[in-house]
Each structure stands twice: as C-alpha cells, then as structure tokens.
Design a protein around this motif. Sequence first.
Motif, PDB file in Angstrom:
ATOM      1  N   LEU A 259       0.825  -1.211   0.000  1.00  0.00           N
ATOM      2  CA  LEU A 259       0.000   0.000   0.000  1.00  0.00           C
ATOM      3  C   LEU A 259       0.859   1.261   0.000  1.00  0.00           C
ATOM      4  O   LEU A 259       0.703   2.128  -0.857  1.00  0.00           O
ATOM      5  N   VAL A 260       1.763   1.385   0.966  1.00  0.00           N
ATOM      6  CA  VAL A 260       2.494   2.645   1.146  1.00  0.00           C
ATOM      7  C   VAL A 260       3.600   2.861   0.126  1.00  0.00           C
ATOM      8  O   VAL A 260       4.085   3.986  -0.017  1.00  0.00           O
ATOM      9  N   SER A 261       3.977   1.826  -0.597  1.00  0.00           N
ATOM     10  CA  SER A 261       4.984   1.984  -1.659  1.00  0.00           C
ATOM     11  C   SER A 261       4.325   2.247  -3.014  1.00  0.00           C
ATOM     12  O   SER A 261       5.010   2.471  -4.005  1.00  0.00           O
ATOM     13  N   ASN A 262       3.000   2.257  -3.049  1.00  0.00           N
ATOM     14  CA  ASN A 262       2.245   2.458  -4.286  1.00  0.00           C
ATOM     15  C   ASN A 262       1.914   3.940  -4.439  1.00  0.00           C
ATOM     16  O   ASN A 262       1.150   4.492  -3.657  1.00  0.00           O
ATOM     17  N   ILE A 263       2.474   4.586  -5.441  1.00  0.00           N
ATOM     18  CA  ILE A 263       2.279   6.026  -5.624  1.00  0.00           C
ATOM     19  C   ILE A 263       0.805   6.363  -5.885  1.00  0.00           C
ATOM     20  O   ILE A 263       0.325   7.417  -5.464  1.00  0.00           O
ATOM     21  N   GLU A 264       0.062   5.472  -6.535  1.00  0.00           N
ATOM     22  CA  GLU A 264      -1.367   5.740  -6.750  1.00  0.00           C
ATOM     23  C   GLU A 264      -2.114   5.830  -5.414  1.00  0.00           C
ATOM     24  O   GLU A 264      -2.989   6.671  -5.248  1.00  0.00           O
ATOM     25  N   VAL A 265      -1.778   4.970  -4.482  1.00  0.00           N
ATOM     26  CA  VAL A 265      -2.404   4.974  -3.163  1.00  0.00           C
ATOM     27  C   VAL A 265      -1.968   6.220  -2.386  1.00  0.00           C
ATOM     28  O   VAL A 265      -2.782   6.906  -1.769  1.00  0.00           O
ATOM     29  N   MET A 266      -0.677   6.510  -2.438  1.00  0.00           N
ATOM     30  CA  MET A 266      -0.109   7.559  -1.594  1.00  0.00           C
ATOM     31  C   MET A 266      -0.237   8.966  -2.172  1.00  0.00           C
ATOM     32  O   MET A 266      -0.025   9.943  -1.466  1.00  0.00           O
TER      33      MET A 266
ATOM     34  N   ILE B 152      -2.315  11.118  -0.101  1.00  0.00           N
ATOM     35  CA  ILE B 152      -2.048  11.000   1.334  1.00  0.00           C
ATOM     36  C   ILE B 152      -0.786  11.796   1.675  1.00  0.00           C
ATOM     37  O   ILE B 152      -0.849  12.748   2.434  1.00  0.00           O
ATOM     38  N   THR B 153       0.338  11.388   1.107  1.00  0.00           N
ATOM     39  CA  THR B 153       1.606  12.097   1.361  1.00  0.00           C
ATOM     40  C   THR B 153       2.198  12.690   0.092  1.00  0.00           C
ATOM     41  O   THR B 153       3.247  13.317   0.143  1.00  0.00           O
ATOM     42  N   GLU B 154       1.555  12.441  -1.032  1.00  0.00           N
ATOM     43  CA  GLU B 154       2.014  12.860  -2.356  1.00  0.00           C
ATOM     44  C   GLU B 154       3.279  12.140  -2.804  1.00  0.00           C
ATOM     45  O   GLU B 154       3.891  12.508  -3.791  1.00  0.00           O
TER      46      GLU B 154
ATOM     47  N   ILE C 231      -8.432  14.288   4.841  1.00  0.00           N
ATOM     48  CA  ILE C 231      -8.275  13.850   3.454  1.00  0.00           C
ATOM     49  C   ILE C 231      -7.669  14.971   2.630  1.00  0.00           C
ATOM     50  O   ILE C 231      -7.654  16.128   3.045  1.00  0.00           O
ATOM     51  N   ASP C 232      -7.182  14.621   1.459  1.00  0.00           N
ATOM     52  CA  ASP C 232      -6.797  15.608   0.455  1.00  0.00           C
ATOM     53  C   ASP C 232      -8.107  16.121  -0.128  1.00  0.00           C
ATOM     54  O   ASP C 232      -8.950  15.318  -0.555  1.00  0.00           O
ATOM     55  N   PRO C 233      -8.329  17.443  -0.154  1.00  0.00           N
ATOM     56  CA  PRO C 233      -9.594  17.964  -0.667  1.00  0.00           C
ATOM     57  C   PRO C 233      -9.904  17.535  -2.108  1.00  0.00           C
ATOM     58  O   PRO C 233     -11.061  17.523  -2.509  1.00  0.00           O
ATOM     59  N   SER C 234      -8.879  17.157  -2.868  1.00  0.00           N
ATOM     60  CA  SER C 234      -9.117  16.716  -4.246  1.00  0.00           C
ATOM     61  C   SER C 234      -9.481  15.234  -4.330  1.00  0.00           C
ATOM     62  O   SER C 234      -9.753  14.729  -5.421  1.00  0.00           O
TER      63      SER C 234
END
Length: 160
Positions: free
Chosen positions: A17-24, A27-29, A120-123
């Motif tokens: 999960l956390v190594s997946n840029i689509e998921v992150m 969250i953290t960009e 959350i990220d507003p987007s």
Amino acid sequence: MNFLKYAQPDFADYYALVSNIEVMQQITERALSEHEATAEFESMLNYNQGNDCGYYRISGEDGAGMAYAKLIPDESDPSRAEMGYMILPEYWGKGHGTSIAARLIIQAQAAGIAVLYAVIDPSNAASRRILLRQNFVSTWVGDYHGLPGEILELNLQVKR
C-alpha cells in the motif's frame, strides 16, 4: 472483508500500500521507502499492543491483503479519534471504502468515541463522497502539515 490488527507477518501487505504512488498520491504525495515503511510499521505494531483501537489489515475472502484502516484516539482528547484508510487500486470503486468507513464508525461507537474525524486531500473526491454519505461534515480546509488537507467530522453522540 476481514479486519485484524496488523501483526509482524503483515509487513508485505502494508508495504504494498504505502509503496504504491497511486495509493499515496492523495495521502503524502509520495510513496514511502522500505526504510520509512518499516519504521512506521514497527510504530503501528507497538501501538496495537494493549490498545482497543489501532491499525488494521483488511483482507478479502481469499485472505489477500487489500486495504489498511486506522482508528486512533487523540492523545490530548481521547473522546476524539481519527479514522483513515488506504485501499489498493485494484479494489477501488467496488464499495470497499464505504464498508471500511462504516466498520470504523461502529468500532468508534463501541469504544465510546464522541467525535470521529478524517483528514483527506480535498481533491480526493472518492473519499470525500464516502465520508459525506456517512454523515461526516467538512469542518476545515487548508494546509495540513505542508499538504492540502480537509477535516471532516462525525458527532457520534447525535442520534443517526
């Protein structure tokens, strides 16, 4: 879906999960490195010991890890708790976010939490929709630790 607190053998599922840029991305960009993920995971495991709430591995009927969820009371005000979730992209758009949010609300009520909130990220329209459908209300939008953020809250003391 199965909710179980993370345990040592679950690192690969967490790291997926956390190594997946689509998921992150919202969250953290950025994806986490293995070193960062290991440190976060160890912290999560430590928290999970002796706490009613915590960090959860969510798996499908086949046992494969598909998501992460957290329910963490505020240290300064334990009547408030933050909830959050991450879902692997192949499981997006299938109702899992709604199911996870509903489950976290039930857990928060059982734990005596008065106010549940999510950052959350507003987007992130999908997460925003999920939370609004669960009767969360947007209470703040702005810079959250250097990233775009929106806080949505749910008062659990009000009859739903």
